[in-house]
Design a protein around this motif. Structure first.
Motif, short mmCIF file in Angstrom:
data_model
loop_
_atom_site.label_atom_id
_atom_site.label_comp_id
_atom_site.label_asym_id
_atom_site.label_seq_id
_atom_site.Cartn_x
_atom_site.Cartn_y
_atom_site.Cartn_z
N ILE A 56 0.65 -1.28 -0.14
CA ILE A 56 0.03 0.07 -0.03
C ILE A 56 0.90 1.36 0.10
O ILE A 56 1.75 1.15 0.73
CB ILE A 56 -1.00 -0.01 1.27
N GLN A 57 0.58 2.21 -0.66
CA GLN A 57 1.02 3.53 -0.66
C GLN A 57 0.10 4.67 -1.18
O GLN A 57 -0.89 4.32 -1.84
CB GLN A 57 2.22 3.43 -1.78
N ALA A 58 0.36 5.82 -0.73
CA ALA A 58 -0.35 7.14 -0.95
C ALA A 58 0.54 7.90 -1.97
O ALA A 58 1.39 8.43 -1.63
CB ALA A 58 -0.80 7.81 0.00
N ARG A 59 0.14 7.77 -3.18
CA ARG A 59 0.88 8.62 -4.20
C ARG A 59 0.43 9.95 -4.51
O ARG A 59 -0.76 10.25 -4.27
CB ARG A 59 0.81 7.85 -5.46
N ILE A 60 1.28 11.02 -4.12
CA ILE A 60 0.87 12.38 -4.21
C ILE A 60 1.31 12.92 -5.26
O ILE A 60 2.66 12.98 -5.95
CB ILE A 60 1.58 12.99 -2.86
N HIS A 61 0.35 13.51 -5.88
CA HIS A 61 0.62 13.95 -7.37
C HIS A 61 1.06 15.50 -7.25
O HIS A 61 -0.09 16.22 -6.92
CB HIS A 61 -0.47 13.91 -8.25
N LEU A 62 2.20 15.86 -7.48
CA LEU A 62 2.56 17.05 -7.12
C LEU A 62 2.15 17.97 -8.13
O LEU A 62 1.69 19.20 -7.97
CB LEU A 62 4.24 17.28 -7.31
N ASN A 63 1.96 17.99 -9.26
CA ASN A 63 1.40 18.52 -10.49
C ASN A 63 0.18 18.88 -10.32
O ASN A 63 -0.41 19.87 -10.58
CB ASN A 63 1.62 17.93 -11.83
N ALA A 64 -0.84 18.03 -9.75
CA ALA A 64 -2.23 18.09 -9.28
C ALA A 64 -2.44 19.39 -8.36
O ALA A 64 -3.13 20.22 -8.45
CB ALA A 64 -2.74 16.86 -8.50
N LEU A 65 -1.39 19.30 -7.33
CA LEU A 65 -1.58 20.45 -6.22
C LEU A 65 -1.54 21.74 -7.08
O LEU A 65 -1.95 22.69 -6.57
CB LEU A 65 -0.33 20.09 -5.26
N ARG A 66 -0.26 21.92 -7.95
CA ARG A 66 -0.10 23.15 -8.47
C ARG A 66 -1.19 23.46 -9.55
O ARG A 66 -1.83 24.50 -9.48
CB ARG A 66 1.22 23.19 -9.08
N ASN A 67 -1.90 22.54 -9.95
CA ASN A 67 -2.79 22.50 -11.12
C ASN A 67 -4.18 23.11 -10.28
O ASN A 67 -4.87 23.92 -10.66
CB ASN A 67 -3.11 21.31 -11.82
N ASN A 68 -4.32 22.67 -9.10
CA ASN A 68 -5.53 22.95 -8.46
C ASN A 68 -5.36 24.42 -7.90
O ASN A 68 -6.68 25.03 -7.71
CB ASN A 68 -5.76 22.05 -7.20
N LEU A 69 -4.32 24.98 -7.54
CA LEU A 69 -4.08 26.24 -7.07
C LEU A 69 -4.66 27.18 -8.29
O LEU A 69 -5.08 28.26 -8.09
CB LEU A 69 -2.73 26.36 -6.73
N LYS A 70 -4.21 26.78 -9.41
CA LYS A 70 -4.47 27.59 -10.80
C LYS A 70 -5.96 27.60 -10.82
O LYS A 70 -6.38 28.59 -11.16
CB LYS A 70 -3.76 26.91 -12.04
N VAL A 71 -6.56 26.52 -10.61
CA VAL A 71 -8.01 26.52 -10.50
C VAL A 71 -8.72 27.47 -9.68
O VAL A 71 -9.66 28.29 -10.03
CB VAL A 71 -8.82 25.06 -10.52
N LEU A 91 -10.17 20.24 -11.56
CA LEU A 91 -9.69 19.71 -10.37
C LEU A 91 -9.00 18.47 -10.49
O LEU A 91 -9.66 17.52 -11.25
CB LEU A 91 -10.37 20.02 -9.11
N GLN A 92 -7.99 18.01 -10.01
CA GLN A 92 -7.30 16.80 -10.12
C GLN A 92 -7.06 16.09 -8.82
O GLN A 92 -6.54 16.96 -7.86
CB GLN A 92 -5.94 16.88 -11.09
N PRO A 93 -7.24 14.87 -8.64
CA PRO A 93 -6.89 14.38 -7.26
C PRO A 93 -5.35 14.61 -6.82
O PRO A 93 -4.46 13.85 -7.97
CB PRO A 93 -7.32 13.06 -7.41
N ALA A 94 -5.06 14.85 -5.73
CA ALA A 94 -3.65 15.03 -5.34
C ALA A 94 -3.12 13.71 -4.57
O ALA A 94 -2.03 13.53 -4.31
CB ALA A 94 -3.55 16.34 -4.54
N MET A 95 -4.01 12.84 -4.34
CA MET A 95 -3.61 11.54 -3.70
C MET A 95 -4.20 10.59 -4.26
O MET A 95 -5.52 10.28 -4.30
CB MET A 95 -4.04 11.80 -2.13
N THR A 96 -3.52 9.32 -4.65
CA THR A 96 -3.99 8.17 -4.91
C THR A 96 -3.79 7.07 -3.93
O THR A 96 -2.50 6.69 -3.97
CB THR A 96 -3.75 7.67 -6.34
N LEU A 97 -4.63 6.47 -3.21
CA LEU A 97 -4.39 5.50 -2.35
C LEU A 97 -4.57 4.08 -2.97
O LEU A 97 -5.18 3.78 -3.58
CB LEU A 97 -5.36 5.47 -1.16
N ALA A 98 -3.26 3.44 -3.13
CA ALA A 98 -3.21 2.28 -3.94
C ALA A 98 -2.53 1.02 -3.10
O ALA A 98 -1.72 1.22 -2.20
CB ALA A 98 -2.73 2.49 -5.25
#
Length: 358
Positions: A7-22, A228-235
């Protein structure tokens, strides 16, 4: 070589920056106070602050969260949204150049009796109807007089908080009216909009907006926000596959019974990782792009999935997305009768956060 549970929580860095732009497209004339309390909603406060460096400031819950960011080298304005919890915190706030909410008379008295002469920036909290923190509108004249008499120079901001901007237009309009009545008497920066306010009430944007959950790509309202893009994928992964016969049960309490001969996959994820134990049978997971239903109760370290419908296409080691890209966290939250905020914040520390750029 060190081995880990998959198990891991993938943190999508580009999503965080994208969501701030939104956020900035919704409120282009407002400054952005990015809310990164509770360890950046489970994403990692330092990581989130780094990726949201283009925000105008950061909002946290307490002075320890603020000092952590200062110690990591962040120079942005940092606002302690719950204010100071004790008079002793005032010197620390000054030492670390922190701003803070003032929402009750006790906090004002700490400033009044303080030896401090350093100019301070405070965010005066007005209670517009949420009845959690803040001064009543009827007390504001007396509050402002007390602030004028403080021994230090005060840079004042006025703030309040929406109670139900995601669902109730009538109550939100009432809160807006109260805020506007007070705001028009003050010549200072003003802040009201949370994520739902950012999305639904442009008249609430004022000088500062305070987005939280939308920065992490989850819903503040019932409406999905384009862009908006999810910043975390729990997989995690499938660790076992087992055929059971019709009528047999799976998991604790025998709450799920197979209606046909079924292939059950065991996934290395459970409430010890922060996946909600209350998730009912039928809650979806994503395998090979297809939503498949959970079967039985969530255990501490495992959950089980009915994969019969794609029995010919699953194998040990296949990835299972619990929420994130392809499966919004709000879908899981709705199945559990809660909100995406809680699920993101509840991911435990034993789950590795893995940064990805995509």
């Amino acid at each position: 070589m060190t081995a880990y549970r998959p198990i891991q929580a993938r943190i999508h860095l580009n999503a965080l920056r994208n969501n701030l732009k939104v956020v900035k497209t919704f409120a282009p004339k407002s400054k952005v106070l990015a809310i990164i309390k509770s360890n950046g909603y489970g994403h990692g406060a330092e990581r989130v602050a780094r990726e949201l460096a283009e925000a105008d400031g950061y909002g946290v819950a307490s002075i320890d969260e603020a000092i952590f960011l200062r110690q990591k080298g962040f120079l942005h304005p940092i606002v302690i949204l719950e204010g100071l919890f004790s008079e002793a915190e005032l010197d620390l706030a000054i030492q670390h150049r922190l701003e803070f909410a003032v929402h009750n008379w006790e906090q004002l008295n700490w400033l009044k009796t303080s030896h401090v002469t350093t100019p301070l920036t405070i965010w005066l909290k007005l209670d517009t109807g949420m009845h959690r923190l803040g001064f009543d509108e009827r007390d504001m004249e007396r509050v402002l007089t007390a602030i004028d008499r403080l021994p230090m120079s005060i840079h004042l901001n006025l703030m309040s908080h929406f109670a139900s901007a995601d669902t109730s237009d009538d109550f939100t309009q009432k809160q807006l009216s109260i805020f506007n009545r007070v705001a028009q008497t003050l010549n200072c920066p003003k802040s009201l909009a949370n994520s739902a306010g950012v999305q639904r009430y442009p008249q609430s944007h004022f000088d500062w907006v305070r987005p939280g959950i939308m920065l992490y790509g989850a819903c503040a309202t019932d409406e999905m926000v384009p862009g908006l893009q999810p910043a975390m994928t729990l997989a995690s992964e499938i660790t076992s596959l087992k055929w059971i016969e019709a009528g047999e049960t799976v998991g604790y309490g025998q709450t799920w019974r197979a209606e046909r001969r079924s292939l059950v996959a065991v996934v290395a994820a459970g409430y010890g990782d922060g996946y909600p134990r209350c998730a009912p049978a039928g809650t979806p997971v994503l395998i090979h792009g297809q939503r498949l239903p959970m079967a039985g109760r969530v255990s501490m370290d495992m959950l089980t999935v009915d994969v019969t419908d794609m029995a010919d296409h699953v194998a040990l080691g296949d990835e299972v997305i619990l929420w994130g890209q392809g499966l919004p966290v709000d879908v899981i939250a709705q199945a559990c009768g809660t909100i995406g905020y809680e699920l993101l914040c509840d991911v435990t520390q034993r789950v590795p956060r893995v940064e990805v750029k995509d």
